[in-house]
Design a protein around this motif. Structure first.
Motif, PDB file in Angstrom:
ATOM      1  N   VAL A 163     -13.430 -41.388  17.290  1.00 47.15           N
ATOM      2  CA  VAL A 163     -14.337 -42.274  18.022  1.00 47.15           C
ATOM      3  C   VAL A 163     -13.894 -43.726  17.843  1.00 47.15           C
ATOM      4  O   VAL A 163     -13.705 -44.184  16.707  1.00 47.15           O
ATOM      5  CB  VAL A 163     -15.792 -42.104  17.529  1.00 47.15           C
ATOM      6  N   PRO A 164     -13.716 -44.477  18.939  1.00 43.75           N
ATOM      7  CA  PRO A 164     -13.300 -45.880  18.830  1.00 43.75           C
ATOM      8  C   PRO A 164     -14.351 -46.745  18.151  1.00 43.75           C
ATOM      9  O   PRO A 164     -15.548 -46.420  18.180  1.00 43.75           O
ATOM     10  CB  PRO A 164     -13.080 -46.298  20.286  1.00 43.75           C
ATOM     11  N   GLU A 165     -13.900 -47.838  17.562  1.00 48.04           N
ATOM     12  CA  GLU A 165     -14.766 -48.688  16.746  1.00 48.04           C
ATOM     13  C   GLU A 165     -15.965 -49.222  17.523  1.00 48.04           C
ATOM     14  O   GLU A 165     -17.061 -49.351  16.978  1.00 48.04           O
ATOM     15  CB  GLU A 165     -13.961 -49.840  16.147  1.00 48.04           C
ATOM     16  N   ASN A 166     -15.768 -49.571  18.794  1.00 39.99           N
ATOM     17  CA  ASN A 166     -16.879 -50.151  19.564  1.00 39.99           C
ATOM     18  C   ASN A 166     -18.021 -49.159  19.758  1.00 39.99           C
ATOM     19  O   ASN A 166     -19.193 -49.543  19.808  1.00 39.99           O
ATOM     20  CB  ASN A 166     -16.381 -50.676  20.918  1.00 39.99           C
ATOM     21  N   LEU A 167     -17.688 -47.852  19.821  1.00 36.78           N
ATOM     22  CA  LEU A 167     -18.737 -46.838  19.938  1.00 36.78           C
ATOM     23  C   LEU A 167     -19.315 -46.477  18.570  1.00 36.78           C
ATOM     24  O   LEU A 167     -20.515 -46.218  18.448  1.00 36.78           O
ATOM     25  CB  LEU A 167     -18.194 -45.580  20.622  1.00 36.78           C
ATOM     26  N   LYS A 168     -18.474 -46.469  17.557  1.00 38.89           N
ATOM     27  CA  LYS A 168     -18.980 -46.228  16.200  1.00 38.89           C
ATOM     28  C   LYS A 168     -20.063 -47.237  15.833  1.00 38.89           C
ATOM     29  O   LYS A 168     -21.056 -46.895  15.180  1.00 38.89           O
ATOM     30  CB  LYS A 168     -17.847 -46.338  15.184  1.00 38.89           C
ATOM     31  N   ALA A 169     -19.862 -48.481  16.253  1.00 37.05           N
ATOM     32  CA  ALA A 169     -20.809 -49.544  15.924  1.00 37.05           C
ATOM     33  C   ALA A 169     -22.175 -49.308  16.549  1.00 37.05           C
ATOM     34  O   ALA A 169     -23.182 -49.854  16.073  1.00 37.05           O
ATOM     35  CB  ALA A 169     -20.247 -50.889  16.363  1.00 37.05           C
TER      36      ALA A 169
ATOM     37  N   LYS B 186     -23.046 -43.787  26.096  1.00 38.44           N
ATOM     38  CA  LYS B 186     -23.488 -42.511  25.520  1.00 38.44           C
ATOM     39  C   LYS B 186     -22.713 -41.346  26.129  1.00 38.44           C
ATOM     40  O   LYS B 186     -22.285 -40.423  25.416  1.00 38.44           O
ATOM     41  CB  LYS B 186     -24.984 -42.345  25.754  1.00 38.44           C
ATOM     42  N   ASN B 187     -22.517 -41.382  27.439  1.00 35.73           N
ATOM     43  CA  ASN B 187     -21.749 -40.326  28.112  1.00 35.73           C
ATOM     44  C   ASN B 187     -20.295 -40.326  27.651  1.00 35.73           C
ATOM     45  O   ASN B 187     -19.677 -39.265  27.489  1.00 35.73           O
ATOM     46  CB  ASN B 187     -21.814 -40.506  29.625  1.00 35.73           C
ATOM     47  N   ARG B 188     -19.749 -41.516  27.423  1.00 33.93           N
ATOM     48  CA  ARG B 188     -18.371 -41.613  26.936  1.00 33.93           C
ATOM     49  C   ARG B 188     -18.261 -41.023  25.543  1.00 33.93           C
ATOM     50  O   ARG B 188     -17.319 -40.291  25.227  1.00 33.93           O
ATOM     51  CB  ARG B 188     -17.923 -43.074  26.933  1.00 33.93           C
ATOM     52  N   LEU B 189     -19.237 -41.327  24.682  1.00 32.66           N
ATOM     53  CA  LEU B 189     -19.237 -40.759  23.336  1.00 32.66           C
ATOM     54  C   LEU B 189     -19.320 -39.245  23.382  1.00 32.66           C
ATOM     55  O   LEU B 189     -18.595 -38.552  22.666  1.00 32.66           O
ATOM     56  CB  LEU B 189     -20.414 -41.334  22.537  1.00 32.66           C
ATOM     57  N   PHE B 190     -20.178 -38.733  24.241  1.00 27.29           N
ATOM     58  CA  PHE B 190     -20.332 -37.283  24.385  1.00 27.29           C
ATOM     59  C   PHE B 190     -19.004 -36.631  24.770  1.00 27.29           C
ATOM     60  O   PHE B 190     -18.617 -35.603  24.193  1.00 27.29           O
ATOM     61  CB  PHE B 190     -21.392 -36.982  25.444  1.00 27.29           C
ATOM     62  N   LYS B 191     -18.285 -37.226  25.706  1.00 33.85           N
ATOM     63  CA  LYS B 191     -17.005 -36.660  26.159  1.00 33.85           C
ATOM     64  C   LYS B 191     -15.954 -36.698  25.051  1.00 33.85           C
ATOM     65  O   LYS B 191     -15.180 -35.746  24.883  1.00 33.85           O
ATOM     66  CB  LYS B 191     -16.517 -37.423  27.393  1.00 33.85           C
TER      67      LYS B 191
END
Length: 266
Positions: free
Chosen positions: A105-111, A156-161
């Motif tokens: 998971v990229p840092e921007n989504l982890k945050a 959220k959809n990007r994280l799910f994928k």
């Protein structure tokens, strides 16, 4: 009840069988026990931990097989048949899942992901509605990691994928999201049925839920039942022959089960 077939009820707990806010079920406890006395198999299939489900079983006063942490592990099938396994684990350990999450998971989504385990006890209590030992039991997870997501729908959809491509899941419950392995309630339910069908071919399956992470379970049973949830409307789903209660849990659980049993002519 004449035995034309075996009946198994797979049921969510919070908001389905248990009251959404106080987690009680006193009003229907005798009814639940009467179903068990009739030979109906009741299997909680829930995001709750082993400790939480064991507390429920103790309060009920009847031993039950159960599925914990959104399909991660199956317990007590030997209560149905002594030749069945006592425990089946379908998930990797949560530490392995966290390592995959951190690497993929990229840092921007982890945050945007706020893990409940890293919050203080007051914040945890506000989220779960639990205190002291009950809160400790809810956080005592072996296979799933509850979190809040503070991003928008697109993120959220990007994280799910990303998680799905890494063989992880993000399941949405009533209060939190849960990071988990590539398993879910319906896969564990089907695993139980596969085992049970070795000794009993005539089975009718009732599934009961109240929220998003119950829908696949409802779509893959004979009699799907939805307990009223004022934050979750029927127009969000499309399930044939769905039984819906007019009342919330716990009374709504008894209402849908009674209707389901009438449909099965029991």
């Amino acid at each position: 009840m004449s035995k034309k077939f075996s009946i198994i009820i797979f049921t969510d707990l919070d908001g389905s069988l248990l009251h959404r806010d106080n987690f009680k079920f006193d009003e229907i406890k005798d009814y639940v026990k009467s179903l068990i006395d009739q030979g109906i198999i009741i299997i909680p299939n829930t995001s709750k931990t082993e400790k939480e489900i064991e507390e429920f079983i103790t309060e009920l006063g009847s031993d039950l097989p159960y599925i914990s942490e959104n399909g991660s592990s199956i317990h007590g099938l030997n209560l149905i048949n002594s030749n069945f396994p006592n425990k089946i684990v379908l998930s990797r350990d949560k530490q392995e899942l966290i390592e995959i999450f951190d690497s993929k998971v990229p840092e921007n989504l982890k945050a945007k992901c706020k893990f409940i385990s890293k919050m203080n006890s007051k914040e945890q209590t506000n989220i779960f509605g639990l205190q002291e030992n009950n809160l400790k039991n809810a956080l005592n997870r072996k296979y799933t990691i509850p979190f809040l997501f503070e991003g928008d729908k697109k993120e959220k959809n990007r994280l799910f994928k990303i998680l799905r491509s890494s063989s992880l899941t993000m399941q949405e419950g009533g209060r939190v999201l849960n990071l988990g392995d590539n398993t879910d309630k319906v896969r564990s339910m089907n695993q139980v049925l596969k085992i049970y069908k070795k000794v009993e071919s005539k089975i009718k399956v009732i599934a009961v839920g109240d929220n998003f992470n119950d829908l696949d379970m409802l779509r893959n049973c004979d009699i799907p039942c939805l307990v009223f949830n004022d934050q979750f409307t029927q127009d969000q789903i499309n399930i044939d022959n769905l039984i819906v209660s007019n009342k919330p849990s716990p009374e709504g659980w008894a209402d849908v089960i009674k209707t389901a049993l009438v449909k099965l002519d029991c």
